[in-house]
Design an enzyme around this catalytic site. Structure first.
Site, PDB file in Angstrom:
ATOM      1  N   ASP A  12       0.808  -1.226   0.000  1.00 35.90           N
ATOM      2  CA  ASP A  12       0.000   0.000   0.000  1.00 35.90           C
ATOM      3  C   ASP A  12       0.839   1.273   0.000  1.00 35.90           C
ATOM      4  O   ASP A  12       0.428   2.305   0.530  1.00 35.90           O
ATOM      5  CB  ASP A  12      -0.951   0.023   1.222  1.00 35.90           C
ATOM      6  CG  ASP A  12      -1.866  -1.180   1.242  1.00 35.90           C
ATOM      7  OD1 ASP A  12      -2.190  -1.684   0.150  1.00 35.90           O
ATOM      8  OD2 ASP A  12      -2.248  -1.615   2.345  1.00 35.90           O
ATOM      9  N   GLU A  13       2.004   1.198  -0.599  1.00 35.77           N
ATOM     10  CA  GLU A  13       2.891   2.367  -0.637  1.00 35.77           C
ATOM     11  C   GLU A  13       2.379   3.428  -1.606  1.00 35.77           C
ATOM     12  O   GLU A  13       2.787   4.600  -1.522  1.00 35.77           O
ATOM     13  CB  GLU A  13       4.304   1.939  -1.066  1.00 35.77           C
ATOM     14  CG  GLU A  13       5.022   1.011  -0.090  1.00 35.77           C
ATOM     15  CD  GLU A  13       4.731  -0.453  -0.358  1.00 35.77           C
ATOM     16  OE1 GLU A  13       3.842  -0.751  -1.198  1.00 35.77           O
ATOM     17  OE2 GLU A  13       5.378  -1.307   0.273  1.00 35.77           O
ATOM     18  N   GLY A  14       1.540   3.010  -2.562  1.00 37.63           N
ATOM     19  CA  GLY A  14       1.070   3.934  -3.607  1.00 37.63           C
ATOM     20  C   GLY A  14       1.575   3.500  -4.975  1.00 37.63           C
ATOM     21  O   GLY A  14       1.697   4.325  -5.895  1.00 37.63           O
ATOM     22  N   LYS A  17      -0.786   4.251  -8.068  1.00 34.44           N
ATOM     23  CA  LYS A  17      -0.752   5.648  -8.518  1.00 34.44           C
ATOM     24  C   LYS A  17       0.465   5.893  -9.398  1.00 34.44           C
ATOM     25  O   LYS A  17       0.359   6.516 -10.456  1.00 34.44           O
ATOM     26  CB  LYS A  17      -0.727   6.601  -7.300  1.00 34.44           C
ATOM     27  CG  LYS A  17      -0.309   7.992  -7.732  1.00 34.44           C
ATOM     28  CD  LYS A  17      -0.312   9.079  -6.714  1.00 34.44           C
ATOM     29  CE  LYS A  17       0.434  10.268  -7.327  1.00 34.44           C
ATOM     30  NZ  LYS A  17       0.283  11.520  -6.629  1.00 34.44           N
ATOM     31  N   HIS A  40      -4.771  -1.683  -5.694  1.00 35.34           N
ATOM     32  CA  HIS A  40      -3.978  -0.558  -6.201  1.00 35.34           C
ATOM     33  C   HIS A  40      -4.919   0.571  -6.609  1.00 35.34           C
ATOM     34  O   HIS A  40      -5.756   0.394  -7.496  1.00 35.34           O
ATOM     35  CB  HIS A  40      -3.105  -1.013  -7.388  1.00 35.34           C
ATOM     36  CG  HIS A  40      -2.059  -2.012  -6.989  1.00 35.34           C
ATOM     37  ND1 HIS A  40      -1.163  -2.564  -7.865  1.00 35.34           N
ATOM     38  CD2 HIS A  40      -1.754  -2.546  -5.775  1.00 35.34           C
ATOM     39  CE1 HIS A  40      -0.364  -3.388  -7.209  1.00 35.34           C
ATOM     40  NE2 HIS A  40      -0.706  -3.409  -5.953  1.00 35.34           N
ATOM     41  N   ALA A 298      -7.305  -1.034   0.866  1.00 37.94           N
ATOM     42  CA  ALA A 298      -8.056  -0.891  -0.384  1.00 37.94           C
ATOM     43  C   ALA A 298      -8.765  -2.188  -0.766  1.00 37.94           C
ATOM     44  O   ALA A 298      -9.693  -2.187  -1.559  1.00 37.94           O
ATOM     45  CB  ALA A 298      -7.110  -0.444  -1.508  1.00 37.94           C
ATOM     46  N   ARG A 304      -5.252   0.391   8.774  1.00 39.01           N
ATOM     47  CA  ARG A 304      -3.825   0.094   8.681  1.00 39.01           C
ATOM     48  C   ARG A 304      -3.112   0.635   9.912  1.00 39.01           C
ATOM     49  O   ARG A 304      -3.404   1.741  10.372  1.00 39.01           O
ATOM     50  CB  ARG A 304      -3.233   0.743   7.435  1.00 39.01           C
ATOM     51  CG  ARG A 304      -3.798   0.202   6.125  1.00 39.01           C
ATOM     52  CD  ARG A 304      -3.184   0.952   4.940  1.00 39.01           C
ATOM     53  NE  ARG A 304      -3.750   0.536   3.662  1.00 39.01           N
ATOM     54  CZ  ARG A 304      -3.990   1.384   2.645  1.00 39.01           C
ATOM     55  NH1 ARG A 304      -3.743   2.673   2.768  1.00 39.01           N
ATOM     56  NH2 ARG A 304      -4.484   0.927   1.518  1.00 39.01           N
ATOM     57  N   LYS A 330       2.839  10.099  -0.146  1.00 38.22           N
ATOM     58  CA  LYS A 330       2.052  10.588   0.988  1.00 38.22           C
ATOM     59  C   LYS A 330       2.816  11.569   1.871  1.00 38.22           C
ATOM     60  O   LYS A 330       2.605  11.628   3.089  1.00 38.22           O
ATOM     61  CB  LYS A 330       1.506   9.400   1.796  1.00 38.22           C
ATOM     62  CG  LYS A 330       0.668   8.451   0.931  1.00 38.22           C
ATOM     63  CD  LYS A 330      -0.167   7.474   1.714  1.00 38.22           C
ATOM     64  CE  LYS A 330      -1.561   7.974   1.983  1.00 38.22           C
ATOM     65  NZ  LYS A 330      -2.542   6.906   2.271  1.00 38.22           N
TER      66      LYS A 330
END
Ligand code: GDP
Ligand code: IMO
Ligand code: MG
Length: 422
Positions: A12-14, A17, A40, A298, A304, A330
């Protein structure tokens, strides 16, 4: 050459995106491992999309998206993902190709996942209950069902034989799992019908040809390095190699064909599910990160866990993956903190160490932090590195100096446009 993009923390780091942001530079986006345990998130033009198995390049025309052999596919979830995208009129037949060697998640794999977790009680992994572990177990146990099997006339026989085996395994777990097999199978067959409308390919051959023709390829990872089956916080990990090596086995790309390795990390750390987390916060700071960062899974919606940036763990992930460029996500969530803590060493068995040891359970590890000044400015509208506060740039510099790799993207919000290239 193939560039890689992967997560350096606990997922879930991104990643989604950034894949979406980078897709304009590539002809092919290829997922190499994991399955619908991934979620994602892509946000653009005021719309939010969560992809689980479909690669994050799917919204771009003229880009081929490949689900590689290292991925595990649940036809039921895959169909839902396709249905969710129906209004975009995407040409799935030519833009979404699936490896015949990818393994299939059967309904009974999901039941086995649930039974295993229930039986473990408090020691549970905190799995997403998508059947990931049991499907990879069947793969390595050489009992798996692959996408290519759907091309056999008698695939249903194979399906029923494996299902029967799973049902007898369920008896082994002394737990009460409620299910209606008929309904589960019907839903599965509908998913398979939809899946069979797509193109199944020998993806390693496709990618070899693409490379010979000079096509640009980006491999998209799922989960994060600390969830890797070999290098993560075992047993609280997922069942695939989430690290760079997983892209070689999950796509059939040789190590000397790997170009850039993009490592994506959050400016702090999150984790969903069980397992050790040395910099985890249980105070107001952790709550603020969770609130401002909307830290809910997600895929499962679970909250989290949040904590300070851990450079010991980040450096470990950078080294194992051979990361060439970092992407910090983030950063906006940290705006407003007076000061920030960054983990730089661990105390482990009476010694101060700067590497990730065998076991990072809290009874073995405590953390030493460097204290740095925070920044107050709202950075969500920043478009250029010049718009960023000096304290944030100092934070980035500390990270770069520690891990020895440059930060090339600073993300300041969830939207595609909130991305600053350095
Ligand atoms: P992935 O699994 O690595 O693709 O990440 P997820 O989509 O599971 O989680 C990342 C979450 O953070 C999503 O809700 C994104 O929309 C959001 N996000 C991504 N980048 C940023 C950012 O720079 N700032 C903020 N505030 N949110 C972000
Ligand atoms: P993305 O790609 C965060 C975690 C689960 C659990 C452990 C094992 O969105 O970053 P599994 O279902 O794989 O057997 O669960 O791994 N996990 C993730 N955490 N992001 C993910 O994917 C994850 N995929 C699995 O929470 O702790
Ligand atoms: Mg995710």
């Amino acid at each position: 050459m193939v560039d890689l993009l992967l997560g350096l923390q606990w997922g879930d780091e991104g990643k989604g995106k950034i894949v979406d942001v980078l897709t304009k530079n590539y002809d092919i986006i290829a997922r190499f491992q994991g399955g619908p345990n991934a979620g994602h998130t892509l946000i653009f033009d005021g719309n939010k999309h969560v992809l689980h198995t479909i690669p994050s390049g799917i919204f771009h025309d003229n880009v081929v998206n490949i689900v590689g052999n290292g991925v595990v596919i649940d036809p039921v979830i895959f169909k839902k993902e396709l249905d969710n995208l129906s209004k975009y009129h995407i040409d799935f037949k030519s833009n979404l190709l699936i490896s015949r060697k990818a393994h299939v998640i059967l309904p009974t794999h999901r039941l086995l996942d649930a039974a295993s977790e229930t039986a473990k009680g408090k020691a549970k992994i905190g799995s997403t209950l998508k059947g990931i572990g049991p499907t990879y177990m069947d793969k390595t146990g050489r009992n798996g069902f692959r996408i290519g099997d759907f091309e056999l006339d008698n695939w249903k026989e194979k399906f029923h034989a494996l299902t029967r085996k799973h049902l007898s395994m369920l008896d082994y777990f002394d737990v009460d799992i409620q299910f209606n097999l008929k309904e589960l199978e019907e839903e599965f067959f509908i998913g398979v019908k939809r899946l069979k409308e797509l193109s199944f390919i020998d993806s390693e051959e496709y990618l070899q040809q693409a490379m010979q023709h000079g096509k640009t390829i980006l491999a998209e990872g799922a989960q994060g390095s600390l969830l890797d089956i070999d290098f993560g916080t075992y047993p609280f990990v997922t069942s695939s190699n989430t690290t760079a090596a997983g892209a070689c086995t999950g796509l059939g790309v040789a190590p000397n064909k790997i170009g850039n390795v993009f490592g994506v990390f959050k400016a702090y750390v999150t984790r969903v599910g069980s397992g050790p987390f040395p910099t985890e916060l249980f105070d107001e700071n952790g709550k603020t990160m969770a609130k401002v960062g909307h830290e809910f899974g997600a895929t499962t919606g679970r909250p989290r866990r949040c904590g300070w940036l851990d450079l010991v763990a980040l450096k470990y992930a950078v080294e194992i993956n051979g990361v060439t460029q970092l992407m910090m996500m983030k950063s906006d969530v940290l705006s407003g903190f007076d000061s920030l803590q960054i983990a730089t060493t661990y105390n482990y068995k009476g010694k101060k160490i700067a590497h990730l040891p065998y076991n990072i359970e809290s009874k073995n590890v405590s953390v030493n932090y460097e204290n740095v000044s925070g920044w107050k400015a709202d950075i969500t509208k920043a478009t250029n590195v010049k718009d960023l506060p000096q304290n944030l740039l100092d934070y980035v510099k500390i990270i770069e100096d520690f891990v020895g790799v440059p930060v090339k993207i600073v993300s300041v919000g969830p939207d595609r446009k909130q991305t600053i290239f350095i």
